[in-house]
Design an enzyme around this catalytic site. Structure first.
Site, PDB file in Angstrom:
ATOM      1  N   ASP A  86      68.972 -13.236  -3.149  1.00  0.00           N
ATOM      2  CA  ASP A  86      69.530 -14.497  -3.626  1.00  0.00           C
ATOM      3  C   ASP A  86      70.829 -14.848  -2.907  1.00  0.00           C
ATOM      4  O   ASP A  86      71.096 -16.014  -2.627  1.00  0.00           O
ATOM      5  CB  ASP A  86      69.776 -14.414  -5.131  1.00  0.00           C
ATOM      6  CG  ASP A  86      68.501 -14.640  -5.928  1.00  0.00           C
ATOM      7  OD1 ASP A  86      67.419 -14.544  -5.331  1.00  0.00           O
ATOM      8  OD2 ASP A  86      68.588 -14.911  -7.135  1.00  0.00           O
ATOM      9  N   CYS A 127      67.305  -6.507  -6.856  1.00  0.00           N
ATOM     10  CA  CYS A 127      67.875  -7.859  -6.887  1.00  0.00           C
ATOM     11  C   CYS A 127      67.391  -8.649  -8.107  1.00  0.00           C
ATOM     12  O   CYS A 127      66.505  -8.221  -8.848  1.00  0.00           O
ATOM     13  CB  CYS A 127      67.550  -8.585  -5.583  1.00  0.00           C
ATOM     14  SG  CYS A 127      68.643  -9.999  -5.234  1.00  0.00           S
ATOM     15  N   ASP A 128      67.950  -9.826  -8.281  1.00  0.00           N
ATOM     16  CA  ASP A 128      67.840 -10.595  -9.524  1.00  0.00           C
ATOM     17  C   ASP A 128      66.432 -10.741 -10.083  1.00  0.00           C
ATOM     18  O   ASP A 128      66.206 -10.591 -11.278  1.00  0.00           O
ATOM     19  CB  ASP A 128      68.408 -12.007  -9.310  1.00  0.00           C
ATOM     20  CG  ASP A 128      69.903 -12.020  -9.087  1.00  0.00           C
ATOM     21  OD1 ASP A 128      70.489 -10.929  -8.936  1.00  0.00           O
ATOM     22  OD2 ASP A 128      70.489 -13.113  -9.060  1.00  0.00           O
ATOM     23  N   CYS A 199      74.629  -6.967  -6.972  1.00  0.00           N
ATOM     24  CA  CYS A 199      75.958  -7.570  -7.148  1.00  0.00           C
ATOM     25  C   CYS A 199      76.640  -7.028  -8.401  1.00  0.00           C
ATOM     26  O   CYS A 199      76.037  -6.932  -9.469  1.00  0.00           O
ATOM     27  CB  CYS A 199      75.844  -9.077  -7.209  1.00  0.00           C
ATOM     28  SG  CYS A 199      75.186  -9.798  -5.680  1.00  0.00           S
ATOM     29  N   GLU A 450      69.582 -22.112  -7.522  1.00  0.00           N
ATOM     30  CA  GLU A 450      70.884 -21.774  -8.108  1.00  0.00           C
ATOM     31  C   GLU A 450      71.986 -22.548  -7.408  1.00  0.00           C
ATOM     32  O   GLU A 450      71.889 -22.868  -6.223  1.00  0.00           O
ATOM     33  CB  GLU A 450      71.145 -20.274  -7.974  1.00  0.00           C
ATOM     34  CG  GLU A 450      70.221 -19.420  -8.821  1.00  0.00           C
ATOM     35  CD  GLU A 450      70.528 -17.933  -8.708  1.00  0.00           C
ATOM     36  OE1 GLU A 450      71.333 -17.563  -7.832  1.00  0.00           O
ATOM     37  OE2 GLU A 450      69.953 -17.159  -9.477  1.00  0.00           O
ATOM     38  N   SER A 476      73.668 -19.247 -10.605  1.00  0.00           N
ATOM     39  CA  SER A 476      73.723 -17.818 -10.354  1.00  0.00           C
ATOM     40  C   SER A 476      74.472 -17.150 -11.498  1.00  0.00           C
ATOM     41  O   SER A 476      75.310 -17.773 -12.165  1.00  0.00           O
ATOM     42  CB  SER A 476      74.449 -17.558  -9.038  1.00  0.00           C
ATOM     43  OG  SER A 476      74.889 -16.224  -8.955  1.00  0.00           O
TER      44      SER A 476
END
Length: 563
Positions: A86, A127-128, A199, A450, A476
């Protein structure tokens, strides 16, 4: 593994019989021996990829999970699926592919596990979109399964201060505002991502990993263990062993992911001040297990759960910091003792949530990351469901870190993120404006992009909290400020946001939970009659297919639905 009953609940169609000689011959080529065909076959879904630090280490973790399965008496096989970064996709056409990747990951896991007739699954994500996608696939198939989170990244350091990926996005706005120079910008770029892991704040990846743990679908502590921790390898091996235990006990995902388990997940997300994307993803996971979850459930829970965690992006600390003081188990124990979590929910350990937390040590004393109940950051959760004539099906606002709970101002309407970005860079957006970005929903985007680049530029320009941003797209987990997303119905299907005009007065009130624009019913009727639905942005390829199939954001933006 118990010898009392055969755990090959599906793989037996391959393992036995003269007619399956060709099938077994293929598996012998990848290493199977005679004894392996007597064992349950367990898939290990790896989201390993070099396209993002979130997933760059997951190949090694998958091997640990494979060894755990093997040690417990299973026959493991690793297979891969995709991931999208992302952070790299942000701010350009690539972001249109991010949310659709959730469906592709879920679909691909479902396809491989069903085609190969696996008896169980370990899924490892980073990841997301990985966590919700893995849980969606697990929910659809309802086979014994454990989810493992690859872990959070360590913070970067620059000039003695912690920095992360959101620092880089906000630095762009600071650069355009003349607050930092080329060299300072370059140094931020070089220091925010020091190694593997997702993140590091309470962004979407960490939010959804925490939600998975609260639902009981991952090992206690898995969501806050850093990617570089040696304990992460143990978690993967233990998860491999647990799948065999789930098979023996016939504990299935839908036994674990109940309505009450989702309520526990929402409770934790509210206390942590998690990402607004939790709405989309939890609704989608609930759909996969046939649990009736709605936006109203989020609002009902929000009203009784205080916001306790001072975590980035709107707060101070990182997930690494939270891990150091006791992690997600410590927070959950606190919530359980307060009566905010329901402890009798079953988990992948075979024990209840309360049993898992019984021996967990309390959070360290003299820490300031998790506030006491008598001094919360907010008395209620910060993720607010808004409804009104601008969003009849609902919209989502994240109010953490904001002093003002009401914003009223003239609309500045743009039909794309690119148009809005140019307006911000040209200093056309001023204090008091309500920036509207529409035709960015699941169908209109398509893919509900996002808006981290836009929100970061607003912060960087010094307009944080001074400008509201409303979109039928999404934000995000790193976005903060006065932002409202997931406006539904979206503009592409003729939702009221499509009828907005520049200059219309918009009011957002998080205390009354309303989002309205000051236009008469007669004028709205006139505008609706004049509105012409634009064609979908893509006529072929994956985005065209996605736009035709996808549901409203208020239903989780899923594609496996009755049409």
């Amino acid at each position: 593994m118990s010898s009392e009953h055969d755990l090959r609940i599906r793989s037996k169609v391959i393992s036995e019989g003269v007619n399956r000689v060709p099938n077994r011959a293929m598996l012998r080529a990848v290493g199977f021996k005679d004894d392996d065909f007597k064992k349950p076959m367990i898939g290990v879904a790896s989201t390993w990829s070099e396209v993002t630090p979130c997933n760059m280490h997951i190949d090694d973790l998958a091997k640990e999970a494979k060894q755990g399965v093997y040690a417990a008496g299973g026959a493991p096989l690793i297979f891969n699926t995709i991931t999208v970064s992302d952070g790299i996709a942000m701010g350009h056409e690539g972001m249109l592919f991010s949310l659709p990747s959730r469906e592709i990951i879920a679909d691909s896991i479902e396809i491989v596990v069903n085609a190969e007739r696996f008896d169980g699954l370990v899924a490892i994500g980073g990841c997301d979109k990985n966590t919700p996608a893995c849980l969606m696939a697990i929910g659809r198939m309802n086979l014994p399964a454990v989810y493992v989170y690859g872990g959070t990244i360590q913070p970067g350091t620059l000039d003695g201060k912690e920095v992360d990926i959101v620092s880089a996005f906000e630095a762009v706005g600071q650069y355009h505002a003349g607050q930092i120079n080329d060299e300072q910008l370059h140094q931020i770029e070089c220091h925010v991502c020091p190694g593997p892991g997702a993140c590091g704040g309470m962004y979407t990846a960490n939010t959804m990993a925490a939600a998975a743990e609260a639902m009981g679908m991952s090992l206690p502590g898995s969501s806050s263990t850093p990617a570089v921790s040696r304990h992460k390898a143990f978690e993967c091996a233990e998860s491999g062993r647990l799948v065999l235990g789930l098979l023996e006990k016939n504990i299935l995902p839908r036994d674990i992911m109940t309505k009450v388990a989702f309520e526990n997940a929402i409770t934790l997300v509210m206390a942590l001040g998690g990402s607004t994307n939790a709405f989309l993803h939890l609704l989608a996971i609930a759909h996969s297990v046939k649990v009736d979850l709605s936006m109203d459930d989020f609002e009902r829970i929000r009203l009784r759960v205080p916001h306790l965690a001072d975590l980035k992006p709107s707060g101070t600390f990182s997930m690494q910091d939270l891990s150091d003081i006791g992690g997600i188990p410590g927070v959950m124990k606190l919530l359980l003792e307060r009566g905010l979590l329901q402890g009798d929910c079953l988990t992948v350990t075979g024990k209840t949530l309360a049993e898992n937390l019984a021996d967990v040590k309390p959070l360290k004393e003299d820490q300031t990351i998790i506030r006491p109940f008598d001094h919360p950051l907010k008395p209620n959760g910060p993720l607010v469901v808004l409804k009104g004539n601008l969003a009849p099906e609902g919209a989502v606002a994240k109010m953490s870190g904001l002093k003002n709970h009401r914003f009223s101002g003239p609309a500045r309407v743009y039909d794309s993120e690119e148009e809005a970005t140019r307006a911000i860079m040209a200093d056309e957006i001023h204090k008091g404006d309500v920036l509207v970005i529409r035709y960015a929903g699941p169908k209109g985007g398509p893919g509900m992009p996002e808006m981290l680049s836009v929100t970061a530029m607003i912060i960087g320009k010094g307009l944080g909290g001074e400008v509201a941003l409303i979109t039928d797209g999404r934000f995000s987990g790193g976005s903060h400020g006065f932002v409202v997303g997931h406006v539904a119905p979206e503009a592409q299907v003729g939702g009221p946001i499509a009828l907005l005009r520049t200059g219309d007065q918009i009011t957002v009130d998080s205390e009354t939970r309303e989002i309205n624009f000051d236009v008469s019913l007669e004028e709205l009727k006139f505008r609706a009659e004049q509105w012409i639905q634009p064609p979908l942005r893509y006529s072929t390829g994956v985005l065209a297919k996605y736009a035709r199939l996808v549901s409203s954001a208020s239903q989780g933006a899923v594609t496996d639905r009755d049409i």
